[in-house]
Scaffold this motif. Sequence first.
Motif, PDB file in Angstrom:
ATOM      1  N   GLY A  19       0.768  -1.226   0.000  1.00 40.13           N
ATOM      2  CA  GLY A  19       0.000   0.000   0.000  1.00 40.13           C
ATOM      3  C   GLY A  19       0.803   1.282   0.000  1.00 40.13           C
ATOM      4  N   GLY A  20       2.040   1.244  -0.444  1.00 42.50           N
ATOM      5  CA  GLY A  20       2.805   2.483  -0.523  1.00 42.50           C
ATOM      6  C   GLY A  20       4.301   2.258  -0.413  1.00 42.50           C
ATOM      7  N   ARG A  70       1.257  10.239  -7.698  1.00 43.67           N
ATOM      8  CA  ARG A  70       1.629  10.718  -6.373  1.00 43.67           C
ATOM      9  C   ARG A  70       0.586  11.717  -5.907  1.00 43.67           C
ATOM     10  NH1 ARG A  70       5.212   7.721  -9.475  1.00 43.67           N
ATOM     11  NH2 ARG A  70       7.073   7.172  -8.249  1.00 43.67           N
ATOM     12  N   ARG A  79       1.294  12.394   0.096  1.00 45.06           N
ATOM     13  CA  ARG A  79       2.296  11.429   0.550  1.00 45.06           C
ATOM     14  C   ARG A  79       1.905  10.000   0.175  1.00 45.06           C
ATOM     15  NH1 ARG A  79       3.733  12.997   6.699  1.00 45.06           N
ATOM     16  NH2 ARG A  79       5.516  11.655   6.209  1.00 45.06           N
ATOM     17  N   HIS A  80       0.864   9.881  -0.655  1.00 47.02           N
ATOM     18  CA  HIS A  80       0.384   8.562  -1.034  1.00 47.02           C
ATOM     19  C   HIS A  80       0.692   8.282  -2.504  1.00 47.02           C
ATOM     20  CE1 HIS A  80      -1.762   8.232   2.782  1.00 47.02           C
ATOM     21  NE2 HIS A  80      -2.208   9.465   2.579  1.00 47.02           N
ATOM     22  N   THR A 133       6.546   3.682   1.654  1.00 48.52           N
ATOM     23  CA  THR A 133       7.115   3.609   3.002  1.00 48.52           C
ATOM     24  C   THR A 133       7.013   2.201   3.578  1.00 48.52           C
ATOM     25  OG1 THR A 133       6.559   5.932   3.423  1.00 48.52           O
ATOM     26  CG2 THR A 133       6.995   4.531   5.341  1.00 48.52           C
ATOM     27  N   HIS A 134       5.815   1.618   3.523  1.00 48.08           N
ATOM     28  CA  HIS A 134       5.621   0.272   4.064  1.00 48.08           C
ATOM     29  C   HIS A 134       6.394  -0.762   3.257  1.00 48.08           C
ATOM     30  CE1 HIS A 134       2.765   1.633   6.999  1.00 48.08           C
ATOM     31  NE2 HIS A 134       1.943   2.121   6.085  1.00 48.08           N
ATOM     32  N   VAL A 164      -0.883   6.119  -5.725  1.00 56.98           N
ATOM     33  CA  VAL A 164      -2.059   5.423  -6.235  1.00 56.98           C
ATOM     34  C   VAL A 164      -1.726   4.851  -7.603  1.00 56.98           C
ATOM     35  CG1 VAL A 164      -4.480   5.658  -6.884  1.00 56.98           C
ATOM     36  CG2 VAL A 164      -3.556   7.017  -4.993  1.00 56.98           C
TER      37      VAL A 164
END
Length: 300
Positions: A16-17, A50, A53-54, A19-20, A56
């Motif tokens: 889901g992104g 973008r 901060r997400h 960072t993770h 998609v």
Amino acid sequence: MERRQLEYFVAIVEHGGFTHAAKALRVAQPSLSRAIAKLEHELGVALFHRVGRHAVLSSAGELLADRARLVLRDFDALRAAARAVGDGPVGRVDVAATSSSALEPVISIVARLRQRHPGVLVSTSSAVSAAEVVAMVAQGRCEVGVCGSAERPAGQGLVAHHLRDEEFLLVAPPGTGAGRDGVVTLRDLTGMRFVVTKPATAVRALFDRLAEAVPGLAVAAEVGDRSVVLPMVLRGIGAGLMPDGWAELALRAGAEVCRFDPPERLPQWLVHRAGKVTPATRAFLDIALPGADRATVTRT
């Protein structure tokens, strides 16, 4: 295009992104971002939009996601095939299953597989419905799916095998005295209260059908986690409908278990993609499917 780029891309989708995904892969986020930027440059399309901060998925990214998973599985198949030459089948097979199918027949298949092919690791992923199982196989998230469905599962490039007919049972609180000699009819259910799962499951579909035919049938509690149905039944909150794989556990826990007359059954299916499969997947299929069942293969 490098395998590492595809692994990074799929990780971002799955987690889901950025960072993770970076945390899961144990890489620095700037390195992950550079790898994806390079992949987008090589493909000539943006894979993510973008938004603040997400990240998609773009339409191109959605198209690539399923194919990337399949490409990575092909890489794994090549590696496993080379290792299997001298040592027998080795590797990992990812199996999607609804909760009842994960109990049986998946547990029995895994037990036999471990005895015959200890080098094969089975990893199971839970699904709420048969439709979700089929989607997970079609998208390449899992190689094999096991589920219950009144209709033969279908999808482009998928193969479906009939495994068995799963039987649903009435599981009632201790002392209920439901039915006679371990058998209940619809008339015996009149006025009973049930602990039910949320819609979209085969068990809930059965309850809804029974509720239309039995006067006074009511919902005592609705749960999202099917593993709490039996504890609620044991506490006297209500009866439950469970597949036959739960019978032994329910009896040992002290619940009353009854069969329906006439029986309530649902076909169970094994689904995988058509074409070549990994040695680990082939070993799983060989254990799961008796030779006679192979004649029931449907290619769609």
